[in-house]
Design a protein around this motif. Sequence first.
Motif, mmCIF file in Angstrom:
data_model
loop_
_atom_site.group_PDB
_atom_site.id
_atom_site.type_symbol
_atom_site.label_atom_id
_atom_site.label_comp_id
_atom_site.label_asym_id
_atom_site.label_seq_id
_atom_site.Cartn_x
_atom_site.Cartn_y
_atom_site.Cartn_z
ATOM 1 N N ARG A 34 69.240 46.574 27.770
ATOM 2 C CA ARG A 34 68.103 47.236 28.281
ATOM 3 C C ARG A 34 67.552 48.110 27.462
ATOM 4 N NH1 ARG A 34 68.205 46.333 33.946
ATOM 5 N NH2 ARG A 34 66.005 46.924 33.896
ATOM 6 N N ILE A 35 66.214 48.409 27.483
ATOM 7 C CA ILE A 35 65.443 49.387 26.698
ATOM 8 C C ILE A 35 64.898 50.477 27.741
ATOM 9 C CG2 ILE A 35 63.613 49.985 25.132
ATOM 10 C CD1 ILE A 35 63.962 47.035 23.943
ATOM 11 N N ILE A 36 64.968 51.540 27.570
ATOM 12 C CA ILE A 36 64.294 52.877 28.188
ATOM 13 C C ILE A 36 63.324 53.634 27.322
ATOM 14 C CG2 ILE A 36 64.706 55.028 29.416
ATOM 15 C CD1 ILE A 36 67.318 54.022 30.543
ATOM 16 N N PRO A 37 62.282 53.426 27.612
ATOM 17 C CA PRO A 37 61.559 52.968 28.692
ATOM 18 C C PRO A 37 61.490 51.433 28.535
ATOM 19 C CG PRO A 37 60.035 54.216 27.459
ATOM 20 C CD PRO A 37 61.086 54.176 26.697
ATOM 21 N N GLN A 38 61.162 50.797 29.688
ATOM 22 C CA GLN A 38 61.102 49.578 29.642
ATOM 23 C C GLN A 38 59.719 48.877 29.199
ATOM 24 O OE1 GLN A 38 62.583 47.636 33.617
ATOM 25 N NE2 GLN A 38 60.339 46.987 33.738
ATOM 26 N N GLY A 39 58.845 49.719 29.390
ATOM 27 C CA GLY A 39 57.556 49.086 28.758
ATOM 28 C C GLY A 39 56.350 50.178 29.195
ATOM 29 N N ILE A 40 55.041 49.584 28.954
ATOM 30 C CA ILE A 40 53.922 50.379 29.331
ATOM 31 C C ILE A 40 52.749 49.423 29.941
ATOM 32 C CG2 ILE A 40 54.284 52.441 27.555
ATOM 33 C CD1 ILE A 40 51.801 50.951 26.177
ATOM 34 N N ILE A 41 51.938 50.372 30.707
ATOM 35 C CA ILE A 41 50.603 49.554 31.201
ATOM 36 C C ILE A 41 49.474 50.756 30.805
ATOM 37 C CG2 ILE A 41 49.512 49.220 33.271
ATOM 38 C CD1 ILE A 41 52.432 49.171 34.584
ATOM 39 N N ASN A 42 48.437 49.909 30.237
ATOM 40 C CA ASN A 42 47.522 50.628 29.795
ATOM 41 C C ASN A 42 46.228 50.345 30.595
ATOM 42 O OD1 ASN A 42 48.722 51.856 27.315
ATOM 43 N ND2 ASN A 42 48.403 49.704 26.390
ATOM 44 N N THR A 43 45.515 51.484 30.860
ATOM 45 C CA THR A 43 44.114 51.125 31.544
ATOM 46 C C THR A 43 42.920 51.723 30.828
ATOM 47 O OG1 THR A 43 44.140 53.265 32.862
ATOM 48 C CG2 THR A 43 45.490 51.396 33.880
ATOM 49 N N VAL A 44 41.728 51.403 31.217
ATOM 50 C CA VAL A 44 40.506 51.929 30.523
ATOM 51 C C VAL A 44 39.548 52.009 31.595
ATOM 52 C CG1 VAL A 44 39.797 49.396 30.177
ATOM 53 C CG2 VAL A 44 39.038 51.434 28.655
ATOM 54 N N GLU A 45 38.676 53.155 31.354
ATOM 55 C CA GLU A 45 37.679 53.667 32.068
ATOM 56 C C GLU A 45 36.314 53.721 31.116
ATOM 57 O OE1 GLU A 45 38.464 56.948 34.946
ATOM 58 O OE2 GLU A 45 40.406 56.645 33.803
ATOM 59 N N LEU A 46 35.112 53.329 31.620
ATOM 60 C CA LEU A 46 33.747 53.977 30.961
ATOM 61 C C LEU A 46 33.568 55.391 31.217
ATOM 62 C CD1 LEU A 46 31.460 51.022 31.998
ATOM 63 C CD2 LEU A 46 32.885 51.070 29.790
ATOM 64 N N VAL A 47 33.112 56.294 30.063
ATOM 65 C CA VAL A 47 32.968 57.570 30.487
ATOM 66 C C VAL A 47 31.864 58.166 29.550
ATOM 67 C CG1 VAL A 47 35.250 58.209 31.027
ATOM 68 C CG2 VAL A 47 34.540 58.280 28.642
ATOM 69 N N ASN A 48 31.202 59.065 29.906
ATOM 70 C CA ASN A 48 30.199 59.807 29.168
ATOM 71 C C ASN A 48 31.176 61.231 28.978
ATOM 72 O OD1 ASN A 48 28.774 62.553 29.216
ATOM 73 N ND2 ASN A 48 27.400 60.928 28.490
ATOM 74 N N MET A 49 31.651 61.317 27.674
ATOM 75 C CA MET A 49 32.511 62.310 26.861
ATOM 76 C C MET A 49 31.662 63.212 26.391
ATOM 77 S SD MET A 49 34.709 60.245 24.572
ATOM 78 C CE MET A 49 34.699 60.156 22.601
ATOM 79 N N GLN A 50 31.996 64.733 26.296
ATOM 80 C CA GLN A 50 31.342 65.789 25.493
ATOM 81 C C GLN A 50 31.496 65.861 24.204
ATOM 82 O OE1 GLN A 50 31.748 69.499 27.476
ATOM 83 N NE2 GLN A 50 30.238 68.993 29.081
ATOM 84 N N ARG A 51 32.897 65.464 23.707
ATOM 85 C CA ARG A 51 33.313 65.473 22.251
ATOM 86 C C ARG A 51 33.007 64.256 21.827
ATOM 87 N NH1 ARG A 51 38.764 68.370 22.656
ATOM 88 N NH2 ARG A 51 38.294 70.096 24.176
ATOM 89 N N HIS A 52 32.165 64.153 20.660
ATOM 90 C CA HIS A 52 32.074 62.786 20.062
ATOM 91 C C HIS A 52 32.980 62.165 18.954
ATOM 92 C CE1 HIS A 52 28.518 62.778 22.385
ATOM 93 N NE2 HIS A 52 28.205 63.692 22.205
ATOM 94 N N HIS A 53 34.224 62.637 19.167
ATOM 95 C CA HIS A 53 35.110 62.122 18.253
ATOM 96 C C HIS A 53 36.508 61.771 19.011
ATOM 97 C CE1 HIS A 53 37.456 65.982 18.773
ATOM 98 N NE2 HIS A 53 35.972 66.622 18.726
ATOM 99 N N ILE A 54 37.356 61.175 18.401
ATOM 100 C CA ILE A 54 38.643 60.451 19.269
ATOM 101 C C ILE A 54 39.425 61.953 19.260
ATOM 102 C CG2 ILE A 54 39.718 59.608 17.000
ATOM 103 C CD1 ILE A 54 40.788 57.197 18.764
ATOM 104 N N HIS A 55 40.046 61.968 20.804
ATOM 105 C CA HIS A 55 40.948 63.111 20.982
ATOM 106 C C HIS A 55 41.368 62.824 22.441
ATOM 107 C CE1 HIS A 55 36.913 63.802 23.166
ATOM 108 N NE2 HIS A 55 37.630 64.615 24.074
ATOM 109 N N TRP A 56 42.825 63.439 22.568
ATOM 110 C CA TRP A 56 43.490 63.373 23.893
ATOM 111 C C TRP A 56 42.768 64.239 24.705
ATOM 112 C CZ3 TRP A 56 45.791 62.965 19.042
ATOM 113 C CH2 TRP A 56 46.326 61.671 18.738
ATOM 114 N N ASP A 57 42.880 64.100 26.058
ATOM 115 C CA ASP A 57 42.439 64.595 27.108
ATOM 116 C C ASP A 57 43.133 65.934 27.468
ATOM 117 O OD1 ASP A 57 41.249 65.774 29.586
ATOM 118 O OD2 ASP A 57 42.101 63.920 30.639
ATOM 119 N N GLU A 58 43.110 67.101 26.652
ATOM 120 C CA GLU A 58 43.691 68.371 27.041
ATOM 121 C C GLU A 58 42.833 69.069 27.419
ATOM 122 O OE1 GLU A 58 47.151 67.654 23.674
ATOM 123 O OE2 GLU A 58 45.309 68.171 22.935
#
Length: 255
Positions: free
Chosen positions: A129-153
């Motif tokens: 087995r492998i831990i973790p076993q896998g991942i699930i990715n989701t997506v949403e449309l957004v209006n974001m304030q910063r116009h560059h790729i960044h993590w939501d911190e």
Amino acid sequence: MKFKTTPYHHDLLKDTDRLAVFYEAIEQYDSSTDLAYDLGCGSGILSYFLSSKFKEVISIEADFKAFKCAKENLSDFENVHVINGDVLEHDFTKKADLIVCEMLDTALIDEEEIPVLNYAREFLNEDGRIIPQGIINTVELVNMQRHHIHWDEGAKYDALSDEEVYSQFDFLDDINPDFTADFKLRANKDGLLNGLKITTYTKLDDDIIAGPLPMLNPPLLVPLEERQVMVNDFIHVQIKYSMGKGIESVKTQYL
Ligand SMILES: C[S@@+](CC[C@H](N)C(=O)[O-])C[C@H]1O[C@@H](n2cnc3c(N)ncnc32)[C@H](O)[C@@H]1O
């Protein structure tokens, strides 16, 4: 037990929810299993959890400072062998019952989880087995304030659609790191669309799924060309990235 760490690995230790889900997944093993690999062992915390469940634990870490900490932290455990090196160059000689690999990040873009697992998976027993076993990715449309790729911190954004699954992976499968997805999302309000919010859920095993945590896959905000949208518009988008090649590899376009 007091752990020596680097500042980065200390932040990983402070995320106790992250540790708890790994602990719970590892805890389910009975204490006589043969061999586990801990790939990217960092300070050695997951190897410590593994040490009471496996006859032998082989822990590999590329970062020399983290390796030195792990070696010292685990020096009392004779069944744990800590190695300094790149997993992708490691000469594996034995097949394991379990691979633990926490090189996770949102959608697995910025860390080497996929290249490392594609390389190491053949050193897993047939029923391993492998831990973790896998991942699930989701997506949403957004209006974001910063116009560059960044993590939501704490970054500000306004969701313009519901959240939908756009991909999932089982880590036992061979996975192509060059990823493309096309999806259609329905705007649920009027607004200025300028980004996508990507969220990753981590499947530790069949029963444990972790949502985003401070040090485990915080959502990623990815810019899109600006477009005014109206409620009920369907927006057709393509996203491409190379898992393990970094967030610079992310490209988006409308279809
Ligand atoms: C997110 S940290 C997790 C550390 C530790 N397993 C924990 O849970 O606290 C990922 C670790 O993998 C190591 N790493 C990344 N790529 C690696 C590679 N190719 N070979 C060995 N270690 C690697 C990093 O240096 C880092 O310490």
